[in-house]
Design a protein around this motif. Structure first.
Motif, PDB file in Angstrom:
ATOM      1  N   UNK A 118       0.942  -0.991  -0.223  1.00 41.45           N
ATOM      2  CA  UNK A 118       0.142   0.063   0.030  1.00 41.45           C
ATOM      3  C   UNK A 118       0.783   1.305  -0.174  1.00 41.45           C
ATOM      4  N   UNK A 119       1.841   1.250   0.606  1.00 50.93           N
ATOM      5  CA  UNK A 119       3.061   2.381   0.848  1.00 50.93           C
ATOM      6  C   UNK A 119       3.419   2.676  -0.567  1.00 50.93           C
ATOM      7  N   UNK A 120       3.723   1.579  -1.516  1.00 53.48           N
ATOM      8  CA  UNK A 120       4.219   1.831  -2.885  1.00 53.48           C
ATOM      9  C   UNK A 120       3.208   2.268  -3.595  1.00 53.48           C
ATOM     10  N   UNK A 121       2.156   1.620  -3.509  1.00 53.56           N
ATOM     11  CA  UNK A 121       1.029   2.304  -4.477  1.00 53.56           C
ATOM     12  C   UNK A 121       0.741   3.654  -4.061  1.00 53.56           C
ATOM     13  N   UNK A 122       0.584   4.000  -2.848  1.00 49.94           N
ATOM     14  CA  UNK A 122       0.140   5.569  -2.440  1.00 49.94           C
ATOM     15  C   UNK A 122       1.432   6.444  -2.895  1.00 49.94           C
ATOM     16  N   UNK A 123       2.769   6.006  -2.891  1.00 49.68           N
ATOM     17  CA  UNK A 123       3.716   6.873  -3.232  1.00 49.68           C
ATOM     18  C   UNK A 123       3.667   7.099  -4.933  1.00 49.68           C
ATOM     19  N   UNK A 124       3.287   5.992  -5.500  1.00 51.23           N
ATOM     20  CA  UNK A 124       3.027   6.024  -7.286  1.00 51.23           C
ATOM     21  C   UNK A 124       1.855   6.710  -7.413  1.00 51.23           C
ATOM     22  N   UNK A 125       0.902   6.657  -6.663  1.00 53.39           N
ATOM     23  CA  UNK A 125      -0.371   7.635  -7.083  1.00 53.39           C
ATOM     24  C   UNK A 125      -0.267   8.922  -6.940  1.00 53.39           C
ATOM     25  N   UNK A 126       0.582   9.373  -5.847  1.00 50.85           N
ATOM     26  CA  UNK A 126       1.002  10.768  -5.627  1.00 50.85           C
ATOM     27  C   UNK A 126       1.839  11.374  -6.547  1.00 50.85           C
ATOM     28  N   UNK A 127       2.558  10.395  -7.108  1.00 52.34           N
ATOM     29  CA  UNK A 127       3.850  10.950  -8.357  1.00 52.34           C
ATOM     30  C   UNK A 127       3.158  11.147  -9.564  1.00 52.34           C
ATOM     31  N   UNK A 128       2.182  10.296  -9.957  1.00 50.11           N
ATOM     32  CA  UNK A 128       1.679  10.150 -11.210  1.00 50.11           C
ATOM     33  C   UNK A 128       0.391  11.337 -11.187  1.00 50.11           C
ATOM     34  N   UNK A 129      -0.175  11.621 -10.165  1.00 53.82           N
ATOM     35  CA  UNK A 129      -1.348  12.453 -10.102  1.00 53.82           C
ATOM     36  C   UNK A 129      -0.720  13.953  -9.810  1.00 53.82           C
ATOM     37  N   UNK A 130       0.557  13.969  -9.785  1.00 54.51           N
ATOM     38  CA  UNK A 130       1.358  15.331  -9.661  1.00 54.51           C
ATOM     39  C   UNK A 130       0.916  15.781  -8.341  1.00 54.51           C
ATOM     40  N   UNK A 131       0.789  15.104  -7.247  1.00 58.15           N
ATOM     41  CA  UNK A 131       0.274  15.473  -5.690  1.00 58.15           C
ATOM     42  C   UNK A 131      -1.146  15.781  -5.377  1.00 58.15           C
ATOM     43  N   UNK A 132      -1.877  15.503  -6.291  1.00 57.58           N
ATOM     44  CA  UNK A 132      -3.533  15.546  -6.071  1.00 57.58           C
ATOM     45  C   UNK A 132      -3.878  14.525  -5.096  1.00 57.58           C
ATOM     46  N   UNK A 133      -3.236  13.299  -5.332  1.00 53.93           N
ATOM     47  CA  UNK A 133      -3.553  12.306  -4.258  1.00 53.93           C
ATOM     48  C   UNK A 133      -2.401  12.195  -3.101  1.00 53.93           C
ATOM     49  N   UNK A 134      -3.051  12.511  -2.096  1.00 54.23           N
ATOM     50  CA  UNK A 134      -2.235  12.704  -0.988  1.00 54.23           C
ATOM     51  C   UNK A 134      -1.956  11.140  -0.294  1.00 54.23           C
ATOM     52  N   UNK A 135      -0.744  10.907  -0.116  1.00 53.98           N
ATOM     53  CA  UNK A 135      -0.142   9.638   0.242  1.00 53.98           C
ATOM     54  C   UNK A 135      -0.740   9.284   1.555  1.00 53.98           C
ATOM     55  N   UNK A 136      -0.820  10.042   2.541  1.00 54.51           N
ATOM     56  CA  UNK A 136      -1.383   9.611   3.944  1.00 54.51           C
ATOM     57  C   UNK A 136      -3.047   9.529   3.672  1.00 54.51           C
ATOM     58  N   UNK A 137      -3.588  10.382   3.014  1.00 52.78           N
ATOM     59  CA  UNK A 137      -5.210  10.185   2.738  1.00 52.78           C
ATOM     60  C   UNK A 137      -5.378   8.911   2.124  1.00 52.78           C
ATOM     61  N   UNK A 138      -4.799   8.506   1.185  1.00 50.88           N
ATOM     62  CA  UNK A 138      -4.929   7.260   0.592  1.00 50.88           C
ATOM     63  C   UNK A 138      -4.915   6.320   1.627  1.00 50.88           C
TER      64      UNK A 138
END
Length: 265
Positions: A118-138
């Motif tokens: 989950x940590x890996x997916x959360x970081x990748x989600x923040x990366x590809x979204x340009x910061x729109x998806x918050x890591x801790x929020x997800x």
């Protein structure tokens, strides 16, 4: 000496399980692509780290996590603990297992927060979204979904309710949410259901289900002990889709308020 003998046995089994992966990569690199393996020494050293780490992890599961989950479940469902100062208690009444539901929710939340996948997916989600998806929020959203799902799963074990009713109802909710959720969060929500059932969560959750079903009167571990992992996969999807819907509603509401203010001016 006994520990080293067990470790050596698990090490050889891990080597056997990991070998097909290395053979697959080597075949495609050397035979299909016909390219030399870059940084071969680093890859070999890293492979040794992976094998040793997996071996230690498997030993840790067997020695600590599995027994701990079973012991905690059996102690929380122990008649002596449930009765307390009361003379008698109906051990088949689901309302008497409040501590079990709370423990299940907390263990689901804490193990999911620590889940490496989950940590890996959360970081990748923040990366590809340009910061729109918050890591801790997800991570917190997914963990809340797992917490609710596992708590509901323990209720199913205690009450003896058929598993398919919860799964069917849950996926009906998912299908309905999918029709209204933002497209940007949809695929991530479905992936979030898979990454929660990984190295940290699965062993403890499985042990919890087996231990609880063995302690509750009238429950069969072979029938009722499994299924918690399905809850841990399903409800994070609902949680992330709901998070996306809430974010979309909040944005549209803010835009509507700004538009009204501009009209007033």
């Amino acid at each position: 000496m006994h520990f080293f003998a067990e470790f050596g046995k698990d090490f050889l089994l891990t080597c056997r399980d990991v070998l097909p992966i290395f053979l697959l990569f080597g075949f495609f690199q050397l035979v299909v692509l016909r390219q030399p393996i870059v940084n071969l020494r680093s890859i070999l050293v890293g492979s040794v780290y992976v094998i040793v780490g997996l071996t230690l992890f498997l030993v840790g599961l067997e020695k600590a996590l599995f027994p701990l989950g079973k012991v905690m479940a059996s102690q929380l469902a122990d008649p002596a603990f449930l009765q307390g100062s009361r003379a008698g208690i109906d051990l088949t009444d689901w309302t008497n297992y409040g501590w079990v539901y709370l423990f299940a929710a907390l263990i689901g939340f804490s193990t999911t927060i620590a889940e490496p996948s989950l940590i890996a997916v959360a970081y990748k989600a923040r990366e590809v979204s340009g910061g729109a998806i918050n890591t801790w929020g997800l991570r917190i959203t997914v963990a809340c979904g797992v917490a609710f799902g596992i708590s509901l799963g323990t209720f199913r074990i205690v009450s003896g309710t058929p598993l398919y009713l919860f799964i069917l109802g849950g996926y009906i909710i998912v299908v309905i949410q999918t029709c209204f959720a933002p497209k940007t969060i949809m695929a991530l929500a479905y992936d979030s259901g898979g990454v929660t059932t990984s190295t940290v969560t699965v062993p403890i959750v499985a042990a919890l289900g087996l231990g609880l079903s063995a302690s509750v009167p009238g429950r069969n571990p072979a029938i009722d002990g499994f299924g918690l992992i399905a809850f841990a996969s399903l409800f994070p999807i609902i949680a992330v889709l709901g998070y996306g819907q809430y974010a979309q509603w909040s944005i549209s509401r803010a835009q509507k308020k700004n538009k009204e203010k501009r009209n007033e001016i």
